[in-house]
Enzyme design. Structure first.
Site, PDB file in Angstrom:
ATOM      1  N   ARG A  35       0.821  -1.212   0.000  1.00  0.00           N
ATOM      2  CA  ARG A  35       0.000   0.000   0.000  1.00  0.00           C
ATOM      3  C   ARG A  35       0.854   1.261   0.000  1.00  0.00           C
ATOM      4  NH1 ARG A  35      -4.850   1.636  -0.700  1.00  0.00           N
ATOM      5  NH2 ARG A  35      -4.784   2.937   1.165  1.00  0.00           N
TER       6      ARG A  35
ATOM      7  N   PHE B  55      -0.947   5.512  11.034  1.00  0.00           N
ATOM      8  CA  PHE B  55      -1.681   4.439  10.369  1.00  0.00           C
ATOM      9  C   PHE B  55      -1.031   4.019   9.049  1.00  0.00           C
ATOM     10  CE2 PHE B  55      -4.623   6.169  13.393  1.00  0.00           C
ATOM     11  CZ  PHE B  55      -5.333   5.074  13.850  1.00  0.00           C
ATOM     12  N   GLU B  56      -0.946   4.920   8.100  1.00  0.00           N
ATOM     13  CA  GLU B  56      -0.457   4.527   6.783  1.00  0.00           C
ATOM     14  C   GLU B  56       0.404   5.655   6.222  1.00  0.00           C
ATOM     15  OE1 GLU B  56      -2.477   1.648   3.632  1.00  0.00           O
ATOM     16  OE2 GLU B  56      -3.312   3.665   3.537  1.00  0.00           O
ATOM     17  N   GLN B  57       1.679   5.593   6.509  1.00  0.00           N
ATOM     18  CA  GLN B  57       2.626   6.642   6.135  1.00  0.00           C
ATOM     19  C   GLN B  57       3.670   6.058   5.190  1.00  0.00           C
ATOM     20  OE1 GLN B  57       6.027   9.494   8.214  1.00  0.00           O
ATOM     21  NE2 GLN B  57       4.676   8.284   9.516  1.00  0.00           N
TER      22      GLN B  57
END
Length: 535
Positions: free
Chosen positions: A348, A369-371
């Site tokens: 991702r 969370f999503e870096q």
């Protein structure tokens, strides 16, 4: 000669394991993915990274974990023909609670596919598994007390409420009584228990005094694993609290190993502070040679409690010379030096192929969370890092570039982004230790316009100072003022007792429009100042 630190850069909480003539050290990785670093050596002098075992969702998912949570204090052991890894995944740092979940995973080889995690308990952190010589196994962890002052077993710090011990087996899990077997010494904050058995004694080592400059290794022993344990009468095996000018500080949290050469060593975490007491490399791993006294207590071979920069080794091996590294992203596998943050779904946030590392801009720099951030440890007080990026932002909400990074409140970043009416530009954004708000600072009076095509970015770090550079086909040009590198450290911003990792340098992208705009990085150079050539 062994040269400390043996694992430079952020490598905290070393657990050492001997299997025949092979030595392994497992260290904490906190929010960095994959979880746990395991290094291997056959001479105790030179160590090589061989595994990061917690590499899938069945073993670890840290999305949402706050900074400096995640993997605390693994314990690595070998028994019954397999390796055993015990670890904590901490989900909360602030407030009265910790929410620390303890697990076990096993593997027949150190670099194989480790079994899905087995849940054990959540009563505290820093778990350890002891394999007794009768085949029985015992699980330990410190007990966390959320109730406040005056309610714990050690008056120094009520939250650290002693060391719990309980029998465990693969078939039954935890069973039998759970007992609080050791409250610690007057230094307090007792954590990280490990048991070592010798001549009928059960020796328990614990870390005490917190993770900062009062840190120590404390020993206790008992003839019965259930206690009572008596603390070593001469005090701590390792502690630098009374020697503030010593080059090795913050010594604590390690483990005993008896070598196949017949000698005894003890690992420990350590810090190398800059003037003003800032440790950009965080807590690193060191090792000291020890001797057993006539009283059957363990002591440093050199006497006293201070660790040395150079330690006698069991062989004539010498430390390998330092070299620069040049990683070209032309393969299908991320080079070993690099990690990312929190997520078990790296596809991702990045992909390798077509001669580049592509970062897919996701959430903001500092997201829990999503870096999209891929980086490597800082291992030297002086170094230069270089990369090249291709990136075509269409809004200021898209940015990609080079960062020196500790966590969401401590970083500098040289970013390719977009400004309305100007187009593609370079900007410097920083968070100058502003916890908990995370306010941004911008070092440039105005963004610098860019031409078409790739942009090369660089940073030079010299102890407490750093300078960014850039170029597009010509000579390197400095951009912006010299920046404060000391805040990219354990002690910067919020401070050492809530900052458990270390400085990283690497590549980052974000796209808060939600479109996932990719940024392509062709290579990454890391060059210690003394190094002459990249490999």
């Amino acid at each position: 000669m062994i040269r400390n630190p043996i694992l430079p850069g952020f490598n905290a909480d070393p657990s050492i394991c001997c299997v025949g003539e092979d030595y392994y050290i497992a260290t904490s990785t906190f929010e960095w993915y994959p979880g746990v670093q395991i290094h291997h050596s056959r001479d105790l002098v030179n160590w090589r990274l061989v595994a990061r075992p917690l590499n899938r969702a069945g073993l670890l998912d840290m999305r949402g974990n706050p900074d400096s949570c995640g993997i605390w204090a693994p314990c690595l052991s070998h028994a019954d023909g397999r390796f055993w890894l015990v670890y904590t995944d901490v989900k909360r740092l602030d407030g009265a609670f910790k929410d620390a979940h303890n697990y076990i995973t096993t593997c027949t080889t150190i670099d194989g596919d480790w079994s899905d995690r087995i849940y054990v308990n959540s009563s505290g952190f820093d778990p350890s598994l002891f394999h007794d010589d009768d085949g029985r196994k015992y699980f330990m962890n410190m007990q966390w007390n959320h109730r406040g002052e005056g309610t714990g077993g050690n008056p120094k710090h009520a939250s650290f409420d002693g060391i719990l011990l309980q029998e465990w087996s693969a078939a039954r899990g935890l069973f039998g009584p759970v007992r609080n077997v050791y409250a610690g010494s007057p230094r307090g904050l007792s954590e990280a228990p490990h048991i070592f058995k010798r001549k009928g004694w059960y020796y328990m080592t614990v870390a005490e005094g917190g993770t900062g400059y009062d840190h120590a290794v404390t020993m206790a022993r008992s003839r019965d694993i259930w206690g009572p344990y008596e603390t070593q009468p001469d005090g701590h095996l390792l502690c630098a609290a009374e020697a503030p000018d010593h080059p090795i500080q913050r010594t604590g949290h390690g483990q005993i190993v008896e070598t196949h050469w017949g000698e005894t060593y003890h690992t420990f975490l350590m810090g190398r502070p800059l003037p003003g007491r800032f440790c950009p490399m965080g807590r690193e791993t060191g090792i000291e040679r020890c001797v057993w006294g006539d009283d059957d207590w363990l002591y440093l071979q050199a006497g006293g409690r201070l660790a040395r920069l150079e330690v006698p080794s069991p062989t004539d091996a010498m430390p390998a010379p330092e070299t620069a590294s040049r990683d070209v992203f032309d393969g299908s596998r991320l080079p070993d030096a690099f990690q990312w943050l929190r997520t078990p779904e790296p596809s991702r946030i990045f992909a390798l192929g077509d001669g580049a590392l592509s970062l897919f801009g996701r959430e903001s720099i500092g997201s829990w969370f999503e870096q999209a951030l891929v980086a490597r440890r800082q291992e030297h007080f002086q170094y230069r890092a270089e990369t090249r990026v291709e990136f075509a932002p269409e809004t200021y909400q898209q940015a990609a570039g080079l960062t020196t990074y500790y966590n969401r409140s401590k970083f500098h970043a040289l970013m390719v982004t977009h400004e309305p009416g100007q187009g593609r530009v370079l900007s410097i954004m920083s968070c100058l230790g502003d916890w908990p708000e995370g306010a941004l600072s911008f070092a440039l009076a105005a963004p610098v316009a860019l031409g078409a095509g790739p942009v090369e970015l660089a940073v030079e770090v010299d102890h407490a100072s750093q300078q960014f550079f850039w170029r597009q086909g010509g000579d390197w040009q400095a951009i912006g003022p010299a920046l404060d590198a000391s805040l990219i450290s354990d002690e910067g911003g919020r401070g050492e007792h809530a900052s458990f990792t270390g400085a990283f340098v690497g590549m980052v992208a974000f796209d808060v429009t939600g479109q996932g705009l990719p940024a392509r990085f062709s290579h990454f150079n890391y060059i210690p100042k003394a190094s002459k050539a990249a490999r």
